[in-house]
Design a protein around this motif. Structure first.
Motif, PDB file in Angstrom:
ATOM      1  N   LYS A 132       0.858  -1.201   0.000  1.00  0.00           N
ATOM      2  CA  LYS A 132       0.000   0.000   0.000  1.00  0.00           C
ATOM      3  C   LYS A 132       0.888   1.244   0.000  1.00  0.00           C
ATOM      4  O   LYS A 132       0.619   2.222  -0.690  1.00  0.00           O
ATOM      5  CB  LYS A 132      -0.931   0.002   1.221  1.00  0.00           C
ATOM      6  N   GLU A 154       1.143   4.206  -2.911  1.00  0.00           N
ATOM      7  CA  GLU A 154       1.056   5.663  -2.642  1.00  0.00           C
ATOM      8  C   GLU A 154       2.285   6.372  -3.226  1.00  0.00           C
ATOM      9  O   GLU A 154       2.178   7.421  -3.847  1.00  0.00           O
ATOM     10  CB  GLU A 154       1.004   5.946  -1.129  1.00  0.00           C
ATOM     11  N   PHE A 181      -3.303  -0.942  -5.380  1.00  0.00           N
ATOM     12  CA  PHE A 181      -3.410  -2.091  -4.491  1.00  0.00           C
ATOM     13  C   PHE A 181      -4.784  -2.710  -4.717  1.00  0.00           C
ATOM     14  O   PHE A 181      -5.800  -2.036  -4.584  1.00  0.00           O
ATOM     15  CB  PHE A 181      -3.230  -1.674  -3.029  1.00  0.00           C
TER      16      PHE A 181
END
Ligand SMILES: Cc1cc2nc3c(=O)[nH]c(=O)nc-3n(C[C@H](O)[C@H](O)[C@H](O)COP(=O)(O)OP(=O)(O)OC[C@H]3O[C@@H](n4cnc5c(N)ncnc54)[C@H](O)[C@@H]3O)c2cc1C
Length: 415
Positions: A132, A136, A147
């Motif tokens: 994750k 980002e 994701f």
């Protein structure tokens, strides 16, 4: 050199293929070149190509001790992606991935780039958090990844068992424009384009010594005689420390065997690339139908181009858990390469203590995907004598100064 085209195929078909040119010639080495590139793997050939194309430097020889592409470039599992965490890595791998998109047209050679999508499975909570975070970071870097949920993983890859007893699939980092390419074709395409620019590609010519004078390289001693050069580029992957020793400096590189294997060909059953880093294995299906399988490096340093038997067993056993169908497949071939590992799992594209000698290595288990970007950055470095924006962070001094580019999560097992 004549262009390859549908029209040329028809023409040659009608005259029994008698009119094709050799893709590259086997010249006798000249006594001097502006630049000598040691190593005709993808990175060496791409360096030569962009030296000619971007910088107009064409008096170049690429010297290879074996046959062109016979090192790791012709031995890898061809996964291409750019979902790395750190900014310098994302920049160079994404540059490479985007060059792959149009490489066939650029080289007039079909490298069979197949952006079928790459997923890295998250099978522990730690991996969920890590991927994750990478997604980002990728959003900020302009690298398209996301994701995805276990249900979407199953939808994209129905043969996968997502409720494994030990490691259920909790999601995945998905890069839809990642994929694969034909590894030999990448080397052959660059070689043909280099030869077309008048460069010499010299196979069966091993560098045995690096000649030095006044703190600079003056040439190389090879099995086919002495070759003088104004600049030397060392691009020899698993043999980087050996070459560096000849030049009188040391590199923070460990050479290790990494192996891969393919199954017998079966009907199409998987049209994405899957990497399962927790269970230590990754898999894709080749155009011929073979399941292409890889795992981690062997646990010791060596210069053998073969891997240990127990490692094959480990990799296959791990993958059977996530892909039960492969338990019934026969394995056809297995082979190995010598990968050049750095401590932070990031490459070295750098100046060296010798003013006109440059080094490109440390791509470890994951440099196939980087070939066009690495060649671009290395050509820039060799032509200008100083690092450009793509290579600035990858200098040797980072090991002295502690400025590591830690990519062990992105590069640890998966490639
Ligand atoms: C099994 C395996 C699977 C892999 N899977 C992937 C993957 O899926 N995706 C990915 O991105 N990467 C993968 N890799 C890594 C990737 O293959 C390498 O990082 C990349 O190919 C390195 O390319 P190169 O041009 O630097 O080296 P190489 O292709 O190894 O070329 C170096 C060349 O230098 C030559 N040489 C060495 N010493 C001398 C000398 N003294 N004189 C003259 N020539 C010399 C060698 O013969 C060799 O041909 C994998 C590697 C292996 C082994």
């Amino acid at each position: 050199m004549r262009r390859y085209s549908a029209f040329a195929l028809v023409r040659e078909g009608l005259r029994q293929h008698s009119g094709w040119d050799r893709a590259w010639h086997s010249p006798t080495p000249k006594s001097r070149y502006d630049v000598v590139v040691v190593g005709a793997g993808g990175h060496g050939l791409a360096t030569a190509y962009y030296l000619g194309k971007n910088h107009g430097i064409r008096n170049v020889a690429v010297i290879e001790k074996g046959w062109l592409g016979g090192g790791n470039t012709g031995r890898n599992t061809t996964i291409i992606r750019s979902n790395y965490l750190q900014d310098p890595s994302a920049a160079i791998y994404e540059k490479a991935r985007s060059l792959y998109e149009t490489l066939s047209q650029e080289l007039n050679y079909n490298v069979m780039f197949s952006p079928r999508g790459v997923m890295m499975l998250a099978q522990t909570l730690h991996e969920v958090r890590g991927y994750k975070r990478t997604a980002e970071a990728n959003a900020l870097q302009g690298v398209v990844t996301e994701f995805i949920s276990p249900a979407r993983v199953k939808e994209l890859c129905p043969i996968m068992h997502i409720d494994g007893p030990r490691y259920p699939v909790l999601g995945a980092l998905w890069q839809p424009r990642g994929g694969t390419a034909r590894h030999d074709a990448v080397a052959w395409g660059y070689a043909r384009a280099c030869a077309d620019m008048g460069m010499d590609i010299i196979e069966q010519c091993e560098v045995k010594g690096v000649l030095r004078a006044n703190g600079k390289v003056s040439g190389v001693e090879t099995t086919r005689g002495t070759i003088a050069c104004d600049k030397l580029a060392m691009v020899v992957a698993g043999h980087s420390s050996v070459l560096a020793e000849m030049a009188g400096f040391r590199l923070p590189i460990e050479s290790m065997p990494l192996q891969a294997l393919v199954s017998e060909p079966i009907k199409p059953c998987m049209d994405v690339v899957v990497m399962a880093n927790t269970v230590h294995g990754y898999m894709s299906q080749s155009d011929k139908g073979e399941m292409v399988i890889g795992g981690g490096t062997d646990g010791y340093n060596a210069y053998t181009q073969r891997g240990s038997f127990h490692h094959i067993e480990e990799t296959v056993r791990a993958l059977c858990e996530t892909f039960p169908i492969i338990s019934r497949l026969k394995m056809l071939r297995q082979w190995g390469g010598i990968v050049d590992m750095t401590g932070d799992r990031s490459p070295i594209i750098s100046t060296t203590p010798l003013g006109n000698c440059f080094v490109n290595c440390g791509w470890g288990t994951g440099g196939f995907k980087a070939i066009p970007g690495s060649g671009w950055a290395m050509a820039d470095l060799v032509a200008k004598g100083e690092p450009g924006p793509l290579s600035a962070a990858f200098g040797l001094e980072r090991f002295r100064e502690g400025r590591f580019i830690d990519e062990s999560v992105a590069a640890g097992v998966a490639h």
